[in-house]
Design a protein around this motif. Structure first.
Motif, short mmCIF file in Angstrom:
data_model
loop_
_atom_site.label_atom_id
_atom_site.label_comp_id
_atom_site.label_asym_id
_atom_site.label_seq_id
_atom_site.Cartn_x
_atom_site.Cartn_y
_atom_site.Cartn_z
N LEU A 9 19.36 19.39 -21.62
CA LEU A 9 20.34 18.65 -20.67
C LEU A 9 19.91 19.56 -19.38
O LEU A 9 19.25 20.46 -19.21
CB LEU A 9 21.77 19.10 -20.60
CG LEU A 9 22.60 18.51 -21.87
CD1 LEU A 9 23.87 19.07 -22.03
CD2 LEU A 9 22.53 17.05 -21.75
N PRO A 10 20.00 18.78 -18.07
CA PRO A 10 19.40 19.26 -16.72
C PRO A 10 20.23 20.80 -16.68
O PRO A 10 21.41 20.87 -17.01
CB PRO A 10 19.94 18.24 -15.76
CG PRO A 10 20.22 16.90 -16.33
CD PRO A 10 20.57 17.51 -17.90
N GLU A 11 19.54 21.51 -16.33
CA GLU A 11 20.13 22.87 -15.81
C GLU A 11 20.86 22.96 -14.50
O GLU A 11 20.64 22.21 -13.56
CB GLU A 11 18.97 24.05 -15.63
CG GLU A 11 18.08 24.21 -17.11
CD GLU A 11 17.21 25.40 -16.85
OE1 GLU A 11 17.52 26.44 -16.09
OE2 GLU A 11 16.03 25.42 -17.26
N GLY A 12 22.01 23.56 -14.49
CA GLY A 12 22.87 23.77 -13.50
C GLY A 12 22.56 25.06 -12.80
O GLY A 12 21.77 25.94 -13.44
N SER A 13 23.18 25.42 -11.66
CA SER A 13 22.77 26.58 -10.98
C SER A 13 23.48 27.74 -11.61
O SER A 13 22.94 28.83 -11.53
CB SER A 13 23.22 26.60 -9.45
OG SER A 13 24.81 26.40 -9.78
N GLY A 14 24.31 27.74 -12.48
CA GLY A 14 25.09 28.90 -13.15
C GLY A 14 24.46 29.05 -14.62
O GLY A 14 24.97 29.92 -15.35
N PRO A 19 20.79 24.06 -21.20
CA PRO A 19 21.72 23.90 -21.92
C PRO A 19 21.26 22.51 -22.67
O PRO A 19 20.24 21.98 -22.30
CB PRO A 19 22.80 23.11 -20.71
CG PRO A 19 21.94 22.77 -19.40
CD PRO A 19 20.76 23.94 -19.62
N PHE A 20 22.04 22.39 -23.79
CA PHE A 20 21.29 21.29 -24.86
C PHE A 20 22.64 21.02 -25.65
O PHE A 20 23.86 21.36 -25.63
CB PHE A 20 20.58 22.01 -25.74
CG PHE A 20 20.92 23.05 -26.52
CD1 PHE A 20 21.29 22.51 -27.89
CD2 PHE A 20 20.95 24.32 -26.19
CE1 PHE A 20 21.85 23.54 -28.78
CE2 PHE A 20 21.39 25.45 -26.75
CZ PHE A 20 21.87 24.83 -28.35
N VAL A 21 22.35 19.64 -26.21
CA VAL A 21 23.58 19.26 -27.35
C VAL A 21 22.64 18.99 -28.74
O VAL A 21 21.53 18.45 -28.62
CB VAL A 21 23.68 17.78 -26.85
CG1 VAL A 21 24.77 17.05 -27.68
CG2 VAL A 21 24.49 17.80 -25.26
N LEU A 22 23.26 19.51 -29.43
CA LEU A 22 22.83 19.19 -31.02
C LEU A 22 23.30 17.56 -31.43
O LEU A 22 24.33 17.36 -31.53
CB LEU A 22 23.37 20.12 -31.69
CG LEU A 22 22.80 19.89 -33.44
CD1 LEU A 22 21.22 20.21 -33.57
CD2 LEU A 22 23.69 20.85 -34.31
N VAL A 23 22.19 16.96 -31.74
CA VAL A 23 22.44 15.70 -32.13
C VAL A 23 22.13 15.45 -33.54
O VAL A 23 21.20 15.98 -34.15
CB VAL A 23 21.48 14.62 -31.49
CG1 VAL A 23 21.95 13.21 -31.86
CG2 VAL A 23 22.10 14.63 -29.89
N ILE A 24 23.14 14.96 -34.29
CA ILE A 24 22.90 14.92 -35.85
C ILE A 24 23.08 13.40 -36.25
O ILE A 24 24.11 12.78 -35.72
CB ILE A 24 24.02 15.45 -36.71
CG1 ILE A 24 23.78 17.12 -36.24
CG2 ILE A 24 23.89 15.44 -38.16
CD1 ILE A 24 24.83 17.86 -36.80
N ASP A 25 21.85 13.01 -36.76
CA ASP A 25 22.11 11.42 -37.10
C ASP A 25 21.74 11.23 -38.67
O ASP A 25 21.27 12.04 -39.23
CB ASP A 25 21.27 10.53 -36.19
CG ASP A 25 19.75 10.73 -36.60
OD1 ASP A 25 19.42 11.52 -37.19
OD2 ASP A 25 18.92 9.86 -35.68
N GLN A 26 22.16 10.04 -39.09
CA GLN A 26 21.79 9.52 -40.33
C GLN A 26 22.67 10.43 -41.37
O GLN A 26 22.19 10.77 -42.34
CB GLN A 26 20.32 9.70 -40.86
CG GLN A 26 19.54 9.01 -39.91
CD GLN A 26 17.88 8.97 -40.43
OE1 GLN A 26 17.53 9.62 -41.42
NE2 GLN A 26 17.11 8.45 -39.65
N TYR A 27 23.73 10.79 -40.63
CA TYR A 27 24.71 11.89 -41.58
C TYR A 27 25.57 10.82 -42.56
O TYR A 27 26.22 9.90 -42.18
CB TYR A 27 25.52 12.29 -40.65
CG TYR A 27 26.73 13.39 -41.33
CD1 TYR A 27 26.44 14.38 -41.96
CD2 TYR A 27 28.10 12.75 -41.62
CE1 TYR A 27 27.41 15.00 -42.64
CE2 TYR A 27 28.95 13.54 -41.88
CZ TYR A 27 28.69 14.76 -42.62
OH TYR A 27 29.60 15.42 -43.28
#
Length: 112
Positions: A9-14, A19-27
């Motif tokens: 994800l785009p970084e914020g000032s703080g 930042p990131f998101v974990l994406v789980i597919d084909q579950y």
């Protein structure tokens, strides 16, 4: 086979780290008995520092995660040589999911 992907994800000032998101597919959800079981992904985002964990049964492709390396070089005879390298991550998802399941089992055992 279940896949794991990271969506940066785009970084914020703080933000002290990206930042990131974990994406789980084909579950493929496991069939459970009559009693509702907690999701195997409960609390994972907090444990790994992700903003969220997104779980899908269908395939979700994140174009930003396509990794191909191309090297172009001119050979001594004047011909252009192109090499394309793609990662082979077979078995990686199984190993990560096994570690997640083990960590969850350890957490459940510790909370009893």
């Amino acid at each position: 086979m279940t896949r794991l992907q990271i969506l940066e994800l785009p970084e914020g000032s703080g933000d002290d780290r990206p930042p990131f998101v974990l994406v789980i597919d084909q579950y493929e959800p496991q069939p459970y008995p009559d009693e509702p079981e907690p999701s195997p992904f409960d609390g994972v985002a907090e444990k790994i520092g992700a903003r969220a964990v997104l779980v899908f049964e269908e395939t979700v492709d994140i174009p930003a995660n396509e990794l191909t390396l191309t090297h172009v070089q001119e050979a001594a005879d004047g011909n252009i040589v192109r090499l394309r390298v793609e990662p082979d991550l077979d078995g990686f998802t199984d190993k990560v999911m096994a570690e997640v399941a083990k960590a969850q089992a350890d957490a459940r055992a510790a909370s009893k």
